[in-house]
Write an enzyme that holds these catalytic residues in place. Structure first.
Site, PDB file in Angstrom:
ATOM      1  N   GLU A 138       5.009   3.939 -27.102  1.00  0.00           N
ATOM      2  CA  GLU A 138       5.302   4.885 -26.030  1.00  0.00           C
ATOM      3  C   GLU A 138       6.442   5.790 -26.445  1.00  0.00           C
ATOM      4  OE1 GLU A 138       5.463   3.253 -21.941  1.00  0.00           O
ATOM      5  OE2 GLU A 138       5.158   1.310 -22.888  1.00  0.00           O
ATOM      6  N   GLY A 196       3.373   1.601  -2.109  1.00  0.00           N
ATOM      7  CA  GLY A 196       4.053   1.583  -3.391  1.00  0.00           C
ATOM      8  C   GLY A 196       3.465   2.525  -4.425  1.00  0.00           C
ATOM      9  N   ASP A 248      -5.401  -7.116 -15.902  1.00  0.00           N
ATOM     10  CA  ASP A 248      -4.715  -6.564 -17.066  1.00  0.00           C
ATOM     11  C   ASP A 248      -5.390  -5.219 -17.326  1.00  0.00           C
ATOM     12  OD1 ASP A 248      -3.895  -5.762 -19.599  1.00  0.00           O
ATOM     13  OD2 ASP A 248      -3.813  -7.794 -20.395  1.00  0.00           O
ATOM     14  N   HIS A 249      -4.715  -4.118 -16.968  1.00  0.00           N
ATOM     15  CA  HIS A 249      -5.393  -2.820 -16.989  1.00  0.00           C
ATOM     16  C   HIS A 249      -5.868  -2.425 -18.380  1.00  0.00           C
ATOM     17  CE1 HIS A 249      -1.221  -1.504 -17.891  1.00  0.00           C
ATOM     18  NE2 HIS A 249      -1.814  -0.557 -18.576  1.00  0.00           N
ATOM     19  N   ALA A 292       0.805  -1.230   0.000  1.00  0.00           N
ATOM     20  CA  ALA A 292       0.000   0.000   0.000  1.00  0.00           C
ATOM     21  C   ALA A 292       0.826   1.263   0.000  1.00  0.00           C
ATOM     22  CB  ALA A 292      -0.944  -0.003   1.206  1.00  0.00           C
ATOM     23  N   HIS A 330      -1.165  -7.692 -22.845  1.00  0.00           N
ATOM     24  CA  HIS A 330      -1.999  -6.655 -23.456  1.00  0.00           C
ATOM     25  C   HIS A 330      -2.292  -6.915 -24.940  1.00  0.00           C
ATOM     26  CE1 HIS A 330      -1.119  -4.778 -19.746  1.00  0.00           C
ATOM     27  NE2 HIS A 330      -0.013  -4.172 -20.099  1.00  0.00           N
TER      28      HIS A 330
END
Length: 491
Positions: free
Chosen positions: A219, A17, A180-181, A15, A243
């Site tokens: 990116e 991090g 997996d965001h 928590a 992803h």
């Protein structure tokens, strides 16, 4: 599914991090602010640092304020739901102290003994924590218990299998939420809607009408402070195994019988099973790797990957991957799916381009030039929306055509009101909806596919660096498509 305002205690391991501070705390606040959380909830942060409840709440408040507009008022009552427990994941006494705290909070906040354990920390502790939660009685409650795990889930198939077996000793598959965001992003979830709610697309969604599909996630940043982790991972494990293959599965899946987690997952798994496998000798025919060198990034000179912090000066780790994937089934036979992802590229964007086949006879021309193919572009990040590229009559020139674009953008220019991926996924987990989380079968098939590539690249030293920072990757990535008569569509 449970009620719309779920009651639960969320226990966050790690928590203090970066993930908790940048994503989890602001996401929990947005759920609270938008009325998706009742007052019957609590959040318990656990980590090694010696915080008190007060100092932890101050930290959470700073995190939330940093993510909100300057003039927005924050309900101070929100922070009273946060608690802190100093913790050693290898010390059983820590688990007993946590158990006692959770029992008190169940009673105080009326959470019905529903618990989510979120592992936002180093993956080498995942198995240990899961086993100790079970053995020390923290999952033995009248309510439900769920385990949320961040990637990476293993570093290859054998390690992932070992980790899964360890976790399954403590939690059943339906209790495990592998996050997996990307699957929480609005336009990734909209892939299913675009396909299955529009009669103009689904009948054309096959090898009769589609030439190729391109998935790009680029990116502009380098590895930054993630060098130590990234040099052991690389773009293949960090992006492709999860992803990129998840987006491919959503694009290629058959229509599910029903829109529920089991049926959607079943169709995604069929896609991953149908991926054409390679041998170490044929990997170079289908995949290209790259590593960025020095170059210009937004007009500024930046250093190459091997000069970044905590990176081996002779590193063989790829920061770029491009690949040609084939799905050997009735719908997609012969249609290449091209993927590319990399760091220090010319643009920051994630998007999907579906290129439709040209008409068998071109009746319209423009001074000898062929008409442009029809494209469906799904913009995932930073813009969210859809663009359809069509051909229309060009005025005043006779029987010629000109390309036109039909655009739809979701929340364009109003990003603060767009649900963050973690906000969506946290709420799904609280409701017990696992649709946008990855099942073990998906993880296993993805690793098996990627491991062949990884082993081939590990066995052979690459000629790195092979692309400049600020470019769109190595020339070989362009040749991958040119050999098939295609090219990357610009982003």
């Amino acid at each position: 599914m449970n009620e719309e305002n779920p009651k639960s205690i969320l226990v966050i391991f790690g928590a203090t991090g970066d993930l908790a501070n940048r994503k989890l705390f602001p996401s929990i606040y947005r759920l609270y602010k938008n009325g998706k959380l009742s007052e019957d909830f609590a959040v318990v942060g656990v980590a090694r640092r010696p915080h008190t409840n007060e100092s932890f709440r101050e930290n959470v408040e700073q995190s939330v304020k940093a993510s909100r507009p300057d003039n927005e008022e924050i309900n101070d009552g929100f922070f009273s739901h946060f608690y802190y427990q100093p913790f050693d994941v290898t010390d059983l006494a820590s688990y007993q102290e946590l158990k006692n705290l959770l029992e008190r909070l169940d009673e105080k906040h009326h959470t019905e003994e529903n618990r989510i354990f979120y592992l936002a920390m180093a993956p080498n502790f995942f198995g240990t924590i899961a086993e100790n939660l079970k053995n020390e009685g923290l999952t033995d409650t009248k309510g439900w218990s769920r385990l949320v795990i961040e990637k990476p889930f293993g570093h290859d198939y054998p390690s992932a299998k070992q980790l899964n077996e360890q976790i399954r000793q403590a939690f059943d598959e339906e209790q495990i939420y592998r996050i997996d965001h990307y699957l929480g992003k609005e336009m990734v979830q909209n892939i299913e809607v675009i396909r299955f709610a529009n009669a103009i697309f689904e009948p054309l969604w096959n090898n009769q009408y589609i030439d190729n599909i391109q998935i790009t996630s680029s990116e502009t940043l380098g590895v930054g402070e993630r060098g130590r982790y990234y040099d052991k991972s690389g773009a293949l494990r960090d992006m492709v195994q999860n992803h990129m293959l998840q987006m491919l599965a959503l694009l290629a899946m058959e229509p599910p019988i029903k829109l529920n987690p089991d049926e959607i997952r079943s169709e995604k798994i069929k896609v991953l099973r149908a991926l054409r496998t390679m041998t170490p000798d044929t990997v170079d025919d289908y995949f290209v790797r790259g590593q960025y060198g020095a170059g210009l990034n937004n007009g500024e000179q930046v250093e190459g990957y091997r000069d970044e912090t905590a990176i081996d000066s002779e590193s063989n780790t790829e920061t770029f991957v491009a690949g040609k994937l084939l799905i050997d089934n009735f719908r997609w036979a012969g249609v290449p799916f091209y993927i590319r992802t990399g760091k220090r590229m010319a643009a920051k964007a994630t998007e999907i381009v579906v290129q439709f086949k040209e008409l068998p006879m071109n009746l319209y021309f423009n001074k000898g030039k062929d008409i442009q193919p029809n494209l469906l572009v799904i913009h995932i990040h930073p813009d969210e929306g859809v663009t359809l590229h069509l051909n229309a009559e060009k005025r005043g020139v006779g029987t010629t055509s000109t390309p036109v674009k039909l655009n739809y953008y979701s929340h364009n220019g109003d990003k603060i009101n767009t649900p963050e991926a973690y906000e969506v996924l946290l709420y799904d987990c609280m409701l017990g909806d696992s649709t946008n989380f990855t099942h073990w079968d998906e993880v296993a098939l993805s690793w098996k596919f990627v491991d062949v590539i990884s082993q081939a690249w590990t066995a052979k030293k690459a000629n790195f660096p092979n692309y400049e920072s600020g470019s769109m990757g190595p020339k070989a990535a362009n040749e991958l498509l040119e050999n098939d008569g295609f090219h990357w569509w610009s982003i």
